[in-house]
Design an enzyme around this catalytic site. Sequence first.
Site, PDB file in Angstrom:
ATOM      1  N   ARG A 118     -23.634 -18.299 -56.727  1.00 31.68           N
ATOM      2  CA  ARG A 118     -23.109 -19.465 -57.426  1.00 31.68           C
ATOM      3  C   ARG A 118     -24.150 -19.894 -58.466  1.00 31.68           C
ATOM      4  O   ARG A 118     -25.274 -19.413 -58.467  1.00 31.68           O
ATOM      5  CB  ARG A 118     -22.804 -20.611 -56.456  1.00 31.68           C
ATOM      6  CG  ARG A 118     -24.030 -21.190 -55.763  1.00 31.68           C
ATOM      7  CD  ARG A 118     -23.618 -22.165 -54.674  1.00 31.68           C
ATOM      8  NE  ARG A 118     -24.748 -22.987 -54.237  1.00 31.68           N
ATOM      9  CZ  ARG A 118     -24.731 -23.767 -53.157  1.00 31.68           C
ATOM     10  NH1 ARG A 118     -23.649 -23.823 -52.412  1.00 31.68           N
ATOM     11  NH2 ARG A 118     -25.779 -24.493 -52.838  1.00 31.68           N
ATOM     12  N   CYS A 122     -25.329 -20.441 -67.644  1.00 30.29           N
ATOM     13  CA  CYS A 122     -26.259 -21.119 -68.554  1.00 30.29           C
ATOM     14  C   CYS A 122     -25.617 -22.445 -68.945  1.00 30.29           C
ATOM     15  O   CYS A 122     -24.544 -22.467 -69.558  1.00 30.29           O
ATOM     16  CB  CYS A 122     -26.510 -20.275 -69.797  1.00 30.29           C
ATOM     17  SG  CYS A 122     -27.338 -21.195 -71.112  1.00 30.29           S
ATOM     18  N   ASN A 156     -21.852 -29.144 -58.044  1.00 33.86           N
ATOM     19  CA  ASN A 156     -22.401 -29.165 -56.691  1.00 33.86           C
ATOM     20  C   ASN A 156     -23.902 -28.919 -56.748  1.00 33.86           C
ATOM     21  O   ASN A 156     -24.345 -27.885 -57.264  1.00 33.86           O
ATOM     22  CB  ASN A 156     -21.754 -28.080 -55.821  1.00 33.86           C
ATOM     23  CG  ASN A 156     -22.263 -28.119 -54.388  1.00 33.86           C
ATOM     24  OD1 ASN A 156     -21.827 -28.930 -53.585  1.00 33.86           O
ATOM     25  ND2 ASN A 156     -23.211 -27.245 -54.067  1.00 33.86           N
ATOM     26  N   GLU A 157     -24.686 -29.882 -56.264  1.00 26.82           N
ATOM     27  CA  GLU A 157     -26.143 -29.737 -56.178  1.00 26.82           C
ATOM     28  C   GLU A 157     -26.733 -29.178 -57.472  1.00 26.82           C
ATOM     29  O   GLU A 157     -27.383 -28.130 -57.494  1.00 26.82           O
ATOM     30  CB  GLU A 157     -26.528 -28.851 -54.993  1.00 26.82           C
ATOM     31  CG  GLU A 157     -26.157 -29.450 -53.649  1.00 26.82           C
ATOM     32  CD  GLU A 157     -26.569 -28.586 -52.465  1.00 26.82           C
ATOM     33  OE1 GLU A 157     -26.686 -29.111 -51.352  1.00 26.82           O
ATOM     34  OE2 GLU A 157     -26.793 -27.363 -52.668  1.00 26.82           O
ATOM     35  N   CYS A 166     -32.549 -21.654 -67.062  1.00 29.14           N
ATOM     36  CA  CYS A 166     -32.215 -20.442 -67.797  1.00 29.14           C
ATOM     37  C   CYS A 166     -33.112 -20.387 -69.025  1.00 29.14           C
ATOM     38  O   CYS A 166     -33.431 -21.430 -69.606  1.00 29.14           O
ATOM     39  CB  CYS A 166     -30.751 -20.471 -68.193  1.00 29.14           C
ATOM     40  SG  CYS A 166     -30.199 -19.226 -69.377  1.00 29.14           S
ATOM     41  N   CYS A 168     -32.489 -18.186 -71.794  1.00 26.74           N
ATOM     42  CA  CYS A 168     -31.787 -17.338 -72.756  1.00 26.74           C
ATOM     43  C   CYS A 168     -31.990 -17.879 -74.173  1.00 26.74           C
ATOM     44  O   CYS A 168     -32.615 -18.928 -74.379  1.00 26.74           O
ATOM     45  CB  CYS A 168     -30.305 -17.267 -72.414  1.00 26.74           C
ATOM     46  SG  CYS A 168     -29.420 -18.816 -72.727  1.00 26.74           S
ATOM     47  N   CYS A 171     -30.676 -21.491 -74.620  1.00 28.86           N
ATOM     48  CA  CYS A 171     -31.568 -22.523 -74.082  1.00 28.86           C
ATOM     49  C   CYS A 171     -32.807 -22.682 -74.955  1.00 28.86           C
ATOM     50  O   CYS A 171     -33.281 -23.804 -75.173  1.00 28.86           O
ATOM     51  CB  CYS A 171     -31.959 -22.186 -72.648  1.00 28.86           C
ATOM     52  SG  CYS A 171     -30.626 -22.449 -71.456  1.00 28.86           S
ATOM     53  N   GLU A 317     -23.155 -34.331 -47.576  1.00 31.32           N
ATOM     54  CA  GLU A 317     -23.272 -33.176 -46.688  1.00 31.32           C
ATOM     55  C   GLU A 317     -24.315 -33.513 -45.634  1.00 31.32           C
ATOM     56  O   GLU A 317     -25.501 -33.604 -45.944  1.00 31.32           O
ATOM     57  CB  GLU A 317     -23.708 -31.915 -47.449  1.00 31.32           C
ATOM     58  CG  GLU A 317     -22.696 -31.388 -48.434  1.00 31.32           C
ATOM     59  CD  GLU A 317     -23.154 -30.095 -49.107  1.00 31.32           C
ATOM     60  OE1 GLU A 317     -24.081 -29.437 -48.565  1.00 31.32           O
ATOM     61  OE2 GLU A 317     -22.596 -29.753 -50.168  1.00 31.32           O
TER      62      GLU A 317
END
Length: 668
Positions: A118, A122, A156-157, A166, A168, A171, A317
């Site tokens: 998951r 980017c 999520n998180e 990242c 690349c 970025c 959670e």
Amino acid sequence: MKENMSKETAKIMKKIRFGVDYYPEHWPRERWETDGRLMEELGISVVRMAEFAWHKMEPREGEYKFEWLDEAVRVMGAHGIYTVLGTPTAAPPAWMIEKHPQILPVDSQGQQKGFGGRHHDCQSNEIYRTYIRNLVTALAEHFKENPFVIGWQIDNELGNSHEDLCMCSSCRDHFAQWLQKKYGTIEALNEAWGTVFWSQTYDHFGQVPAPRQTPTAHNPSLLLNWKRFCSDLVVDFHKMQAEIIKKIAPHQKVTHNLMGFYDKTDYFKMSEDLDFASNDQYPTGYYFDPPGQSPAEVAACMDFIRSVKRKNFWMMELESGPTGGSIIGQNPRPGQNRLWTAQCVAHGADAIVYFRWRTCLFGSEQFWHGILPHQGVPKRRYYEIRETIRQLSPVMEDLNGIVTKGEAAILFSYEEDWAIQLQPQHPELTYSGTLLKYYKQLYQRHLPVDFLPPEGDFSEYPVLIAPLLYLMNRKLERKLTDYVKGGGTLVLTMRTGVMDMENVCMSRLPLPGALGAIAGVEVEEYDCLLGSQVSVAYGGQKGTAGKWCDILAPLTAETLVTYDSDYYKGKGAVTVNRCEAGLVYYVGTDLDEGAMEWLFDRIFPDTAGSRPGNPAVEQTVRKGAFKDYLFLLNHSAKPQKAAVSGSWGGEEIQLEPFEVRILEKERS
């Protein structure tokens, strides 16, 4: 109409106490009804769903399939269970990556990561962001009037799985734009960073690299600004989605599942776009990190999440079973599910959502256990949680929305954390570890704690602890000085005032810089205790210290602790200084537990006799609308005794292993 919908959502939110993370896409449709019935019998009133179900929602580009999710929401609603929907942007589908492989992130070695797992994305990539805008818009439009959808969790998180990502070309280009906005000219950047060192001077912003691996090391100024940029990028990525939902469905709430002291992203900034903060907590730790978190560390994480918005939070959670991937962690012992739940409530959780409902049969988390085992049949953990819900629900109803105010504050800065990570100076010196050592002293004294960013209002707190205040600027110097002169007690530690905000060593004054005036002390020199310890003496007692020694020369300060070995024997290790109406403690080393307790007995004299005779039992007070509650939490696998204060009866109470006892007192 929208105003009425907002009022209705607010009314529902106040009634929600317990929930579970549910993945209907993992199970046959005929099982959903069974799950809904079992959840209702358990006492569940909310589920979080769909945060990884992108392909299920959009199996082909632009072809949205929400009927299955409509049905899942309907089935849950029939059992009185509301839904928080997750935007599934942590898991872009294979068809998208096949068509646009540039969405995949690049690590510091220049290697592009592959599809799978998951967060294979980017977050600066504009093609990816366009897909997200289209999907989130379609989702919000589709569910904006669904009476059982009360809110949204963005992604999520965020930041999880992106530690080395990242770097690349997208970025790098966005980093150049970020730098140009901050510095204005490349000459200003060169001057601020000292790029003359090793011939690193830049001619234009496009030359500044993303910090991929080099033969030696990058400029610390570049690395610190890269961390700031990465945090801002994640905040912007979150904001992009939150703004879409708030425009289309303003009556539905927006949250994100934060991760305690996780340091990729500045949660104070991210929380500005949240209606309420959420947290993820796994007290046994992960299968690769035994034995897990200490009770004090778990408490600190929750106090911190409560502090980011200065209001109660949701536990989105909470561990319900063994964690696991290829290796499986320890199964919660009888009583621990109840214990962890009660600790969440004690530290400000208005709702507890357990992870997960049923242990999955496939995928990377097939051994990350839930309330139900693989077979889907209720067993011990289910029945313990059911009893927990019945016991805690009346207490939570009285506590709902009432925020605990800290009696002391800890200054928390992501920038300080990042700078210490980049140059720890001692391999065992960490920002979070130092912070938790000081927090533990407050925790043992049953003192509620708030965490403040540098922009916070210090004047609300009689004591402010500022660990490892390594980066410094004149605005913060003035603010801390005013706080002390106004009557506050400030606790400073070693490595204070070392760097400016560009991660460049300051030289205008001896350490601790301008704060030396209020601390009444100078650092003569310092010593890194690599592989060694030093003896200390205090109040007729002996102790040890480690990691670091600031060798202190008092100017107007009183020496409280001296070094008792090495060439600086007899020199100051800890001092206190009166500055107008306030006090400044300067702790120049990493004291052992006994010395820390002695010092905090001075800082908090009213608590000197209130440290628990039994540290295994946490005692936390929360004030409700009608009653006060004392939570007695036995974190030990053995029976324990706990003496409570006279205002709570003054008795010694026997607690069984992992037992929770909640004493109630009518408000006078």
